[in-house]
Design an enzyme around this catalytic site. Structure first.
Site, short mmCIF file in Angstrom:
data_model
loop_
_atom_site.label_atom_id
_atom_site.label_comp_id
_atom_site.label_asym_id
_atom_site.label_seq_id
_atom_site.Cartn_x
_atom_site.Cartn_y
_atom_site.Cartn_z
N CYS A 279 38.17 20.99 25.74
CA CYS A 279 37.00 20.59 24.96
C CYS A 279 35.71 21.22 25.48
O CYS A 279 34.93 21.80 24.72
CB CYS A 279 36.87 19.07 24.89
SG CYS A 279 36.51 18.25 26.46
N HIS A 327 34.77 13.55 26.89
CA HIS A 327 35.08 14.47 25.79
C HIS A 327 33.78 14.98 25.18
O HIS A 327 32.76 14.28 25.19
CB HIS A 327 35.92 13.78 24.72
CG HIS A 327 36.47 14.73 23.69
ND1 HIS A 327 37.45 15.65 23.96
CD2 HIS A 327 36.14 14.91 22.38
CE1 HIS A 327 37.73 16.34 22.86
NE2 HIS A 327 36.95 15.92 21.89
N HIS A 339 35.94 20.55 17.59
CA HIS A 339 36.31 20.32 18.99
C HIS A 339 37.75 20.76 19.25
O HIS A 339 38.52 21.03 18.34
CB HIS A 339 36.14 18.84 19.34
CG HIS A 339 37.10 17.91 18.67
ND1 HIS A 339 37.51 16.71 19.22
CD2 HIS A 339 37.78 17.99 17.49
CE1 HIS A 339 38.36 16.10 18.42
NE2 HIS A 339 38.54 16.85 17.36
#
Length: 365
Positions: A279, A327, A339
């Site tokens: 990510c 994240h 993402h």
């Protein structure tokens, strides 16, 4: 949102169905298992079940997998940070080694010059100035020579002082190198531990997944999509997008273009492209492509980058998720983000509100 960014977003949206836009693609999951007790006897492998699990059981599996992948994401961030620090410390050690080599060469030169000056003074004799004046045939020559001698003495004194400073610098370089080496070893150890943790969490998730029947996997995917849809709908229903306006910066547009060009590439923990990403690897590389270096990990991006309110976010801004900033995704406009979700998935577009938002940060100016 500018027409250029909107067209990129629209094209990307067309790649995925509405369910994918509102959630990350579904993946196979496994029934939850109790955390093993190290002192207890391992349970025998599960045998195939004649009766599929209930929806309540499947929901428990979904939460179990979310927890496992969350822990894997936290460990991945720790791994990436340790790796970044290890590279930085290795570079600093190399630089310090170069400084030590150059310092030693400078010290040798100063010692040679100081020795030469001392030898010259010795050859001039140790008689006092009054005696040398009385013995001199030409007082003017003596006075000129005495002036040069004083200059030489001052120069020698300066050489000795510089030699002392150089020696002190070398000692400091050696201490700094030792300290950096100690940090390097500590981060190598942290990196190894984090790597082990990532692999353990992913292996546990894959094991859970492998124990699900085909029909259960399908129901699990639907439950996951439903959860993401519910979260996104609630987020949009709050009116959060009503006040969002403004165009992305030139750098923001470039970052979005880079990120959307990676759609479909696999997630891989610790990866920064060009074929796979995690990510924060995706977001950091997207902004690097836009000409702006940012921290490597989602947690450091949250700590170091300028924060903006959700109502003021623009395409290219980074959305940080979960209370521990484990994240990160890039906002691309129209309530959507892009993402790299987690192992087993690919870079994709999803609803910006489909996960719990911690906050928003803005790289660049």
């Amino acid at each position: 949102m500018g027409s250029g960014v909107r067209s990129v977003t629209t094209a990307a949206m067309a790649v995925a169905c509405a369910a994918v836009i509102l959630s990350a693609p579904g993946m196979a999951y496994a029934a939850p298992k109790p955390t093993p007790n190290p002192t207890s006897t391992p349970s025998p492998p599960l045998t195939p079940r004649a009766t599929p699990a209930s929806n309540k059981d499947i929901e428990a599996v979904r939460k179990k997998l979310d927890a496992l992948y969350h822990d894997a994401a936290v460990a991945t961030d720790a791994y990436n940070l340790a790796e970044e620090r290890t590279e930085k410390q290795s570079t600093q050690i190399v630089e310090l080694a170069r400084e030590i080599v150059e310092g030693k060469a400078r010290l040798d030169e100063l010692k040679e010059r100081t020795g030469a000056a001392a030898r010259a003074q010795y050859r001039g004799g140790g008689l006092p100035d009054e005696a040398q004046l009385m013995l001199s045939d030409d007082p003017e020559d003596f006075l000129a020579g005495a002036g040069r001698a004083r200059q030489g003495a001052q120069a020698t004194k300066g050489l000795l002082a510089e030699m002392k400073r150089t020696q002190q610098d070398l000692e400091q370089y050696a201490r700094d190198a030792a300290a950096q080496w100690k940090k390097l070893e500590a981060n190598r150890e942290a990196k190894a531990k984090a790597k082990k943790k990532v692999k353990e969490q992913i292996a546990a998730a894959e094991k859970v997944e492998s124990e699900l029947q085909k029909e259960e996997k399908q129901r699990l995917a639907k439950l996951e999509q439903r959860a993401a849809y519910k979260a996104q709908t609630a987020w949009l229903g709050s009116g959060v997008l009503d006040d969002i306006s403004g165009e992305a910066s030139a750098q923001g547009k470039k970052a979005v273009e880079y990120a959307t060009a990676q759609i479909g590439k696999p997630y891989e923990w610790g990866a920064e492209g060009p074929k796979t990403f995690d990510c924060s690897g995706l977001t950091s590389q997207a902004w690097a492509a836009a000409g702006q270096g940012i921290p490597r990990t989602s947690q450091e991006q949250w700590k170091q980058l300028d924060r903006v309110t959700v109502e003021n976010m623009l395409p290219g801004d980074l959305i940080i998720y979960n209370s521990d900033a484990s994240h990160v995704a890039m906002y691309i406009g129209d309530g959507a983000m892009i993402h790299a979700p987690r192992p087993g998935r690919t870079v994709t577009i999803a609803g910006a509100g489909s996960m719990p938002i911690l906050g928003v940060v803005r790289p660049g100016k």
